[in-house]
Scaffold this motif. Sequence first.
Motif, PDB file in Angstrom:
ATOM      1  N   UNK A  99     125.628  94.361 -44.857  1.00  0.00           N
ATOM      2  CA  UNK A  99     124.372  93.619 -44.962  1.00  0.00           C
ATOM      3  C   UNK A  99     124.230  92.983 -46.333  1.00  0.00           C
ATOM      4  N   UNK A 100     124.602  93.729 -47.376  1.00  0.00           N
ATOM      5  CA  UNK A 100     124.494  93.187 -48.734  1.00  0.00           C
ATOM      6  C   UNK A 100     125.434  92.003 -48.931  1.00  0.00           C
ATOM      7  N   UNK A 101     126.651  92.085 -48.394  1.00  0.00           N
ATOM      8  CA  UNK A 101     127.608  90.985 -48.534  1.00  0.00           C
ATOM      9  C   UNK A 101     127.104  89.745 -47.793  1.00  0.00           C
ATOM     10  N   UNK A 102     126.614  89.918 -46.570  1.00  0.00           N
ATOM     11  CA  UNK A 102     126.088  88.778 -45.809  1.00  0.00           C
ATOM     12  C   UNK A 102     124.897  88.161 -46.531  1.00  0.00           C
ATOM     13  N   UNK A 103     124.017  89.015 -47.087  1.00  0.00           N
ATOM     14  CA  UNK A 103     122.864  88.507 -47.837  1.00  0.00           C
ATOM     15  C   UNK A 103     123.318  87.707 -49.053  1.00  0.00           C
ATOM     16  N   UNK A 104     124.365  88.191 -49.736  1.00  0.00           N
ATOM     17  CA  UNK A 104     124.871  87.464 -50.905  1.00  0.00           C
ATOM     18  C   UNK A 104     125.409  86.087 -50.507  1.00  0.00           C
ATOM     19  N   UNK A 105     126.110  86.013 -49.389  1.00  0.00           N
ATOM     20  CA  UNK A 105     126.615  84.724 -48.904  1.00  0.00           C
ATOM     21  C   UNK A 105     125.458  83.790 -48.575  1.00  0.00           C
ATOM     22  N   UNK A 106     124.406  84.320 -47.949  1.00  0.00           N
ATOM     23  CA  UNK A 106     123.242  83.497 -47.605  1.00  0.00           C
ATOM     24  C   UNK A 106     122.509  83.014 -48.851  1.00  0.00           C
ATOM     25  N   UNK A 132     108.651  79.210 -63.881  1.00  0.00           N
ATOM     26  CA  UNK A 132     108.920  80.646 -63.683  1.00  0.00           C
ATOM     27  C   UNK A 132     109.600  80.984 -62.363  1.00  0.00           C
ATOM     28  N   UNK A 133     109.294  80.250 -61.295  1.00  0.00           N
ATOM     29  CA  UNK A 133     109.903  80.569 -60.005  1.00  0.00           C
ATOM     30  C   UNK A 133     111.423  80.410 -60.034  1.00  0.00           C
ATOM     31  N   UNK A 134     111.902  79.412 -60.811  1.00  0.00           N
ATOM     32  CA  UNK A 134     113.348  79.218 -60.915  1.00  0.00           C
ATOM     33  C   UNK A 134     113.975  80.331 -61.755  1.00  0.00           C
ATOM     34  N   UNK A 135     113.274  80.742 -62.819  1.00  0.00           N
ATOM     35  CA  UNK A 135     113.765  81.856 -63.625  1.00  0.00           C
ATOM     36  C   UNK A 135     113.868  83.122 -62.773  1.00  0.00           C
ATOM     37  N   UNK A 136     112.833  83.380 -61.948  1.00  0.00           N
ATOM     38  CA  UNK A 136     112.864  84.562 -61.084  1.00  0.00           C
ATOM     39  C   UNK A 136     114.029  84.489 -60.103  1.00  0.00           C
ATOM     40  N   UNK A 137     114.248  83.295 -59.531  1.00  0.00           N
ATOM     41  CA  UNK A 137     115.356  83.132 -58.591  1.00  0.00           C
ATOM     42  C   UNK A 137     116.699  83.334 -59.281  1.00  0.00           C
ATOM     43  N   UNK A 138     116.809  82.842 -60.505  1.00  0.00           N
ATOM     44  CA  UNK A 138     118.068  82.994 -61.245  1.00  0.00           C
ATOM     45  C   UNK A 138     118.358  84.454 -61.546  1.00  0.00           C
ATOM     46  N   UNK A 141     119.419  86.213 -58.391  1.00  0.00           N
ATOM     47  CA  UNK A 141     120.786  85.863 -58.008  1.00  0.00           C
ATOM     48  C   UNK A 141     121.810  86.579 -58.873  1.00  0.00           C
ATOM     49  N   UNK A 142     121.544  86.644 -60.184  1.00  0.00           N
ATOM     50  CA  UNK A 142     122.457  87.352 -61.089  1.00  0.00           C
ATOM     51  C   UNK A 142     122.490  88.844 -60.781  1.00  0.00           C
ATOM     52  N   UNK A 143     121.330  89.421 -60.435  1.00  0.00           N
ATOM     53  CA  UNK A 143     121.298  90.840 -60.070  1.00  0.00           C
ATOM     54  C   UNK A 143     122.114  91.099 -58.810  1.00  0.00           C
ATOM     55  N   UNK A 144     122.014  90.176 -57.843  1.00  0.00           N
ATOM     56  CA  UNK A 144     122.803  90.321 -56.625  1.00  0.00           C
ATOM     57  C   UNK A 144     124.290  90.190 -56.917  1.00  0.00           C
ATOM     58  N   UNK A 145     124.640  89.260 -57.798  1.00  0.00           N
ATOM     59  CA  UNK A 145     126.046  89.117 -58.185  1.00  0.00           C
ATOM     60  C   UNK A 145     126.539  90.393 -58.878  1.00  0.00           C
ATOM     61  N   UNK A 146     125.675  90.991 -59.707  1.00  0.00           N
ATOM     62  CA  UNK A 146     126.035  92.253 -60.348  1.00  0.00           C
ATOM     63  C   UNK A 146     126.274  93.352 -59.342  1.00  0.00           C
ATOM     64  N   UNK A 147     125.475  93.370 -58.267  1.00  0.00           N
ATOM     65  CA  UNK A 147     125.670  94.367 -57.219  1.00  0.00           C
ATOM     66  C   UNK A 147     127.020  94.186 -56.531  1.00  0.00           C
ATOM     67  N   UNK A 171     119.753  97.482 -60.739  1.00  0.00           N
ATOM     68  CA  UNK A 171     119.973  96.110 -60.275  1.00  0.00           C
ATOM     69  C   UNK A 171     119.290  95.852 -58.938  1.00  0.00           C
ATOM     70  N   UNK A 172     119.295  96.838 -58.048  1.00  0.00           N
ATOM     71  CA  UNK A 172     118.630  96.671 -56.758  1.00  0.00           C
ATOM     72  C   UNK A 172     117.130  96.448 -56.938  1.00  0.00           C
ATOM     73  N   UNK A 173     116.509  97.204 -57.828  1.00  0.00           N
ATOM     74  CA  UNK A 173     115.076  97.042 -58.064  1.00  0.00           C
ATOM     75  C   UNK A 173     114.759  95.712 -58.745  1.00  0.00           C
ATOM     76  N   UNK A 174     115.604  95.301 -59.701  1.00  0.00           N
ATOM     77  CA  UNK A 174     115.409  94.001 -60.347  1.00  0.00           C
ATOM     78  C   UNK A 174     115.548  92.884 -59.314  1.00  0.00           C
ATOM     79  N   UNK A 175     116.548  92.998 -58.451  1.00  0.00           N
ATOM     80  CA  UNK A 175     116.786  91.994 -57.411  1.00  0.00           C
ATOM     81  C   UNK A 175     115.572  91.845 -56.506  1.00  0.00           C
ATOM     82  N   UNK A 176     115.070  92.948 -55.975  1.00  0.00           N
ATOM     83  CA  UNK A 176     113.972  92.871 -55.014  1.00  0.00           C
ATOM     84  C   UNK A 176     112.678  92.402 -55.692  1.00  0.00           C
TER      85      UNK A 176
END
Length: 457
Positions: A99-106, A132-138, A141-147, A171-176
């Motif tokens: 699920x995490x890999x598919x989410x990362x691809x999406x 700020x919304x772009x900073x949050x998205x960035x 995304x980096x947290x997901x890449x770290x995962x 990283x999971x908590x930062x991501x969510x």
Amino acid sequence: MAFTNRAGRRLGTWGGGATRRRLAPILWSAAVTASLAVPWWVVLRLELAHAQGSWRFLSLVASTTAASLLVAAVVLPSRLRAITSHLGIERVLRQHRLLAVVAAVLVAAHVAFVVLHDPEGLGVLDLRRAPPRVWAATIATLALAGQVVLAVSRRSRSPHYERWRLAHVVLANVLMATAALHVLWLRDLTAYGPARWWLGALGAVMVAVTVYRWVWRPLRAQRRAYVVGEVRGGPGATLVVLHARGHAGIPFRPGQFAWLKVGTSPFVFEEHPFTIASTATEPWRKEFAVKPLGDFTRVLARLSPGQRVYLDGPHGAFTLDGLRSSAFVFIAGGVGVTPMLSMLRTMAARGDRRPAVLVVAGRTADDLLHRADHEHLDARLDLRVVEVLEEPPEDWRGEVGWLTEAVLRGALPVRRATGRVDYFVCGPGAMVAATVHMLQELEVGPARIHTELFDVV
């Protein structure tokens, strides 16, 4: 250690337990299907009401689906017993990673669609003038890449497991959290009714699971603490015996495992999973065979009688309970024999005389952890034991070398028993995979093969 495939009320009859194990995967599959289908329905309705272009439509579908799958990925390892006790830890961890890999691809697809939709192209990713919304998205995304990097790096057991686990949780908590901020600050989905309800439901699930995992379960463990009764060192493993204090004990099925925490509080972060090796007929007494693999196992080996230990469990679906079996074959590699010991001891305590074969493979005689109760179990069970060693002592009379198909074929006369014969395989990943292949070559059906891998969870 645990194997990844670990008061007063019964944990299920044979038929009921098997029924629940069949039903749980169906319910979970339905939940995952909803996570994939509902975002399409929500965004499609939004697109029909407010035409925004194909790239915008695809970006919203990708992001909403990714959010749904990430929530599902968080729910899976949150120790919900309805999941862990019936899907099994192996399936839980495999689906968590998938699920995490598919989410990362999406998420990567979402970023690409946003760039294609915006007239500025790659300029939309310029953080120097980004809102700020772009900073949050960035950050999300980096947290997901770290995962993803952590998942790839975690291919074998390591003495630094606690550091890896802490980084994974942070990283999971930062991501969510940052993903939620991105959605709130963007305001396009939250302004639309169906999308708002779906995202609100996902948020409610996240809050509920977080409270359950990090607050309710530790509080429950505090009320049902155990104390150390005995610690006995041995050449292959250290035996740790715990006794319930102030309660009747935590019921479990033979073959299940629990996370152990040592200290003055059940809220400490450091914990490790270990298979319960004792009989399930005595829930007030838990026995663990701990192989020295790292700092935490050394802490357990130095425990003194009377020290408090907290248990989070039981978990796992690697158990003979709920199976309508006529006979059993247990195949273990090294310390993988511990769940089999629990099953055999439970069979002996219940007076269960169904025939069983125990095949134990190891490098040296120190790996034969079953020998402490060998004669005792032989006297109470219809049990045959086959031992295989790579480096046997001079007076060795068992099998020599590796666990081969020829050894298995000679060890399995129980296959001629009428009715269903179930096979349990536990040990290192390579050993489990090779054994499953050999059993299939011996025409054992996959539905009768039950496995757990020896690994940290």
